[in-house]
Scaffold this motif. Structure first.
Motif, PDB file in Angstrom:
ATOM      1  N   VAL A 188       0.814  -1.212   0.000  1.00 55.36           N
ATOM      2  CA  VAL A 188       0.000   0.000   0.000  1.00 55.36           C
ATOM      3  C   VAL A 188       0.853   1.270   0.000  1.00 55.36           C
ATOM      4  CG1 VAL A 188      -0.216   0.089   2.517  1.00 55.36           C
ATOM      5  CG2 VAL A 188      -2.023   1.063   1.092  1.00 55.36           C
ATOM      6  N   GLU A 189       2.086   1.184   0.520  1.00 55.92           N
ATOM      7  CA  GLU A 189       2.930   2.379   0.598  1.00 55.92           C
ATOM      8  C   GLU A 189       3.834   2.558  -0.626  1.00 55.92           C
ATOM      9  OE1 GLU A 189       5.036   2.461   4.274  1.00 55.92           O
ATOM     10  OE2 GLU A 189       3.232   2.614   5.501  1.00 55.92           O
ATOM     11  N   THR A 190       3.679   1.685  -1.601  1.00 52.94           N
ATOM     12  CA  THR A 190       4.488   1.796  -2.820  1.00 52.94           C
ATOM     13  C   THR A 190       3.919   2.870  -3.746  1.00 52.94           C
ATOM     14  OG1 THR A 190       5.083  -0.540  -2.712  1.00 52.94           O
ATOM     15  CG2 THR A 190       5.349   0.548  -4.842  1.00 52.94           C
ATOM     16  N   CYS A 191       4.794   3.618  -4.385  1.00 56.63           N
ATOM     17  CA  CYS A 191       4.406   4.716  -5.283  1.00 56.63           C
ATOM     18  C   CYS A 191       3.524   4.220  -6.420  1.00 56.63           C
ATOM     19  CB  CYS A 191       5.670   5.368  -5.844  1.00 56.63           C
ATOM     20  SG  CYS A 191       5.358   6.733  -6.985  1.00 56.63           S
ATOM     21  N   CYS A 192       2.590   5.074  -6.835  1.00 57.33           N
ATOM     22  CA  CYS A 192       1.692   4.734  -7.942  1.00 57.33           C
ATOM     23  C   CYS A 192       2.327   4.996  -9.305  1.00 57.33           C
ATOM     24  CB  CYS A 192       0.394   5.525  -7.835  1.00 57.33           C
ATOM     25  SG  CYS A 192       0.587   7.309  -8.157  1.00 57.33           S
ATOM     26  N   GLY A 193       3.470   5.714  -9.302  1.00 56.45           N
ATOM     27  CA  GLY A 193       4.167   5.967 -10.556  1.00 56.45           C
ATOM     28  C   GLY A 193       3.952   7.334 -11.161  1.00 56.45           C
ATOM     29  N   PHE A 194       3.144   8.179 -10.506  1.00 55.39           N
ATOM     30  CA  PHE A 194       2.874   9.489 -11.107  1.00 55.39           C
ATOM     31  C   PHE A 194       4.103  10.412 -10.994  1.00 55.39           C
ATOM     32  CE2 PHE A 194       1.050  13.869 -10.707  1.00 55.39           C
ATOM     33  CZ  PHE A 194       0.839  14.047 -12.060  1.00 55.39           C
ATOM     34  N   GLY A 195       4.313  11.003  -9.845  1.00 58.56           N
ATOM     35  CA  GLY A 195       5.506  11.823  -9.643  1.00 58.56           C
ATOM     36  C   GLY A 195       5.616  13.031 -10.548  1.00 58.56           C
ATOM     37  N   GLY A 196       4.475  13.580 -10.992  1.00 56.20           N
ATOM     38  CA  GLY A 196       4.523  14.779 -11.834  1.00 56.20           C
ATOM     39  C   GLY A 196       5.172  14.499 -13.174  1.00 56.20           C
ATOM     40  N   SER A 197       6.272  15.196 -13.449  1.00 58.25           N
ATOM     41  CA  SER A 197       6.955  15.044 -14.740  1.00 58.25           C
ATOM     42  C   SER A 197       7.587  13.659 -14.906  1.00 58.25           C
ATOM     43  CB  SER A 197       8.027  16.127 -14.905  1.00 58.25           C
ATOM     44  OG  SER A 197       8.978  16.069 -13.851  1.00 58.25           O
ATOM     45  N   PHE A 198       7.736  12.909 -13.809  1.00 59.89           N
ATOM     46  CA  PHE A 198       8.260  11.537 -13.897  1.00 59.89           C
ATOM     47  C   PHE A 198       7.405  10.698 -14.836  1.00 59.89           C
ATOM     48  CE2 PHE A 198       8.223   7.096 -12.564  1.00 59.89           C
ATOM     49  CZ  PHE A 198       9.579   6.796 -12.486  1.00 59.89           C
ATOM     50  N   ALA A 199       6.086  10.900 -14.760  1.00 59.05           N
ATOM     51  CA  ALA A 199       5.162  10.122 -15.588  1.00 59.05           C
ATOM     52  C   ALA A 199       5.337  10.417 -17.075  1.00 59.05           C
ATOM     53  CB  ALA A 199       3.722  10.404 -15.170  1.00 59.05           C
ATOM     54  N   VAL A 200       5.881  11.591 -17.382  1.00 60.61           N
ATOM     55  CA  VAL A 200       6.121  11.971 -18.773  1.00 60.61           C
ATOM     56  C   VAL A 200       7.504  11.510 -19.228  1.00 60.61           C
ATOM     57  CG1 VAL A 200       6.295  13.909 -20.380  1.00 60.61           C
ATOM     58  CG2 VAL A 200       4.593  13.964 -18.543  1.00 60.61           C
ATOM     59  N   LYS A 201       8.499  11.728 -18.380  1.00 60.29           N
ATOM     60  CA  LYS A 201       9.885  11.394 -18.744  1.00 60.29           C
ATOM     61  C   LYS A 201      10.138   9.892 -18.753  1.00 60.29           C
ATOM     62  CE  LYS A 201      11.818  15.709 -16.933  1.00 60.29           C
ATOM     63  NZ  LYS A 201      12.714  16.329 -15.898  1.00 60.29           N
ATOM     64  N   PHE A 202       9.456   9.182 -17.861  1.00 56.36           N
ATOM     65  CA  PHE A 202       9.678   7.739 -17.737  1.00 56.36           C
ATOM     66  C   PHE A 202       8.338   7.004 -17.842  1.00 56.36           C
ATOM     67  CE2 PHE A 202      12.906   9.996 -15.273  1.00 56.36           C
ATOM     68  CZ  PHE A 202      14.073   9.516 -15.873  1.00 56.36           C
ATOM     69  N   GLU A 203       7.665   7.230 -18.951  1.00 59.23           N
ATOM     70  CA  GLU A 203       6.296   6.727 -19.123  1.00 59.23           C
ATOM     71  C   GLU A 203       6.161   5.221 -18.927  1.00 59.23           C
ATOM     72  OE1 GLU A 203       2.711   6.673 -22.477  1.00 59.23           O
ATOM     73  OE2 GLU A 203       4.584   7.730 -22.874  1.00 59.23           O
ATOM     74  N   PRO A 204       7.009   4.373 -19.525  1.00 57.45           N
ATOM     75  CA  PRO A 204       6.825   2.925 -19.347  1.00 57.45           C
ATOM     76  C   PRO A 204       6.928   2.490 -17.882  1.00 57.45           C
ATOM     77  CG  PRO A 204       8.285   3.371 -21.194  1.00 57.45           C
ATOM     78  CD  PRO A 204       8.102   4.672 -20.471  1.00 57.45           C
ATOM     79  N   ILE A 205       7.881   3.063 -17.137  1.00 60.62           N
ATOM     80  CA  ILE A 205       8.040   2.729 -15.721  1.00 60.62           C
ATOM     81  C   ILE A 205       6.828   3.211 -14.942  1.00 60.62           C
ATOM     82  CG2 ILE A 205       9.432   3.067 -13.647  1.00 60.62           C
ATOM     83  CD1 ILE A 205      11.842   3.508 -15.484  1.00 60.62           C
ATOM     84  N   SER A 206       6.394   4.432 -15.249  1.00 58.25           N
ATOM     85  CA  SER A 206       5.242   5.025 -14.566  1.00 58.25           C
ATOM     86  C   SER A 206       3.988   4.191 -14.751  1.00 58.25           C
ATOM     87  CB  SER A 206       5.013   6.443 -15.101  1.00 58.25           C
ATOM     88  OG  SER A 206       3.847   7.011 -14.560  1.00 58.25           O
ATOM     89  N   ILE A 207       3.745   3.749 -15.968  1.00 61.69           N
ATOM     90  CA  ILE A 207       2.557   2.943 -16.261  1.00 61.69           C
ATOM     91  C   ILE A 207       2.643   1.590 -15.571  1.00 61.69           C
ATOM     92  CG2 ILE A 207       1.309   1.720 -18.088  1.00 61.69           C
ATOM     93  CD1 ILE A 207       1.982   4.077 -19.943  1.00 61.69           C
ATOM     94  N   ALA A 208       3.823   0.988 -15.564  1.00 67.33           N
ATOM     95  CA  ALA A 208       3.995  -0.309 -14.915  1.00 67.33           C
ATOM     96  C   ALA A 208       3.721  -0.211 -13.417  1.00 67.33           C
ATOM     97  CB  ALA A 208       5.416  -0.829 -15.166  1.00 67.33           C
TER      98      ALA A 208
END
Length: 259
Positions: A188-208
């Motif tokens: 439950v405490e693991t990041c969802c992958g958003f992180g603002g610009s992180f979701a744009v710069k590292f889209e595949p990781i963010s989506i996973a």
């Protein structure tokens, strides 16, 4: 000149329980203002039920986090100076975003170190609160007689956990919602992958990362994912719609306002 719109509490019976009115200025983050205004309105509704005299400074804009995180510290500092001016005074400041509130609490002092604004920064850090933190730890108001007949799981945003030190507060509030079954998901405490610009710069990781969060939520048989941060929920919801699964997202304020 800024304009302050007063939003007085309409439930007069509540005031008989209070020694004094709590004056609160609401801070509405950019994405709430532009994409999820109902969250802001529901936050006001809940604060008023708790006996607060709520005001909204229509001159307010961004807290400066987006520019800061992108590396534009100079431009961000100008925005932050405006924020300090817009929220000057003695009132508490309450926002429906641990991310934005956490930025003000933790990073303004870095931007304004050894400047004439240091005293203002120290003052605002003491007055600004994330919504659930304010309800539980300042107002000590945890039961709004809200009802929501559903099974839900809760997502801890990184900002809530690590910058605002919020864990039990939203859960305490949700456990008092009639008809709501709250089930904890794995990791439950693991990041969802958003992180603002992180979701744009590292889209595949963010989506996973979002996909894993959604999988964990589905395994609880939850119908809803609830959180303090619409930024996380916006990202998760986009991935939910892409996966076409039967799961919805809700901000904590939306649930508590069902009374």
């Amino acid at each position: 000149m800024s304009t302050v719109v007063s939003l007085p509490c309409t439930d007069e019976s509540l005031f008989s329980k209070l020694i004094f009115e709590m004056n609160v200025q609401i801070f509405i983050p950019c994405f709430i203002d532009q994409l999820y205004p109902s969250v802001g309105f529901n936050m006001v509704k809940v604060l008023e039920k708790a006996g607060c005299n709520v005001s909204y400074n229509t001159n307010q804009t961004c807290c400066g986090q987006a520019g800061f995180n992108a590396g534009f510290w100079g431009e961000s500092k100008d925005v932050c100076k405006k924020f300090l001016k817009d929220f000057s005074g003695n009132d508490y400041i309450v926002g429906p975003s641990a991310s934005c509130v956490g930025f003000v609490k933790n990073y303004y002092e870095k931007l304004f170190e050894n400047t004439i604004q240091q005293a203002e920064v120290e003052d605002i850090k003491k007055r600004i609160y994330e919504f659930s933190d304010f309800l539980v730890n300042v107002l000590h108001y945890t039961d709004f007689n809200a009802s929501f007949n559903a099974t839900a799981t809760y997502h801890d945003s990184c900002a809530a956990l690590r910058e605002c030190h919020i864990k039990q507060e939203p859960r305490t509030l949700l456990k008092n919602v009639k008809g709501l079954q709250l089930v904890e998901m794995n990791d439950v405490e693991t990041c969802c992958g958003f992180g603002g610009s992180f979701a744009v710069k590292f889209e595949p990781i963010s989506i996973a990362m979002a996909d894993q969060k959604i999988t964990n939520a589905i395994e609880t048989n939850a119908e809803y994912i609830i959180s303090t941060d619409m930024s996380c929920l916006m990202h998760i919801d986009g991935c939910i719609k892409n996966k076409q699964v039967n799961l919805k997202v809700l901000h904590l304020a939306d649930v508590l306002a069902n009374f």
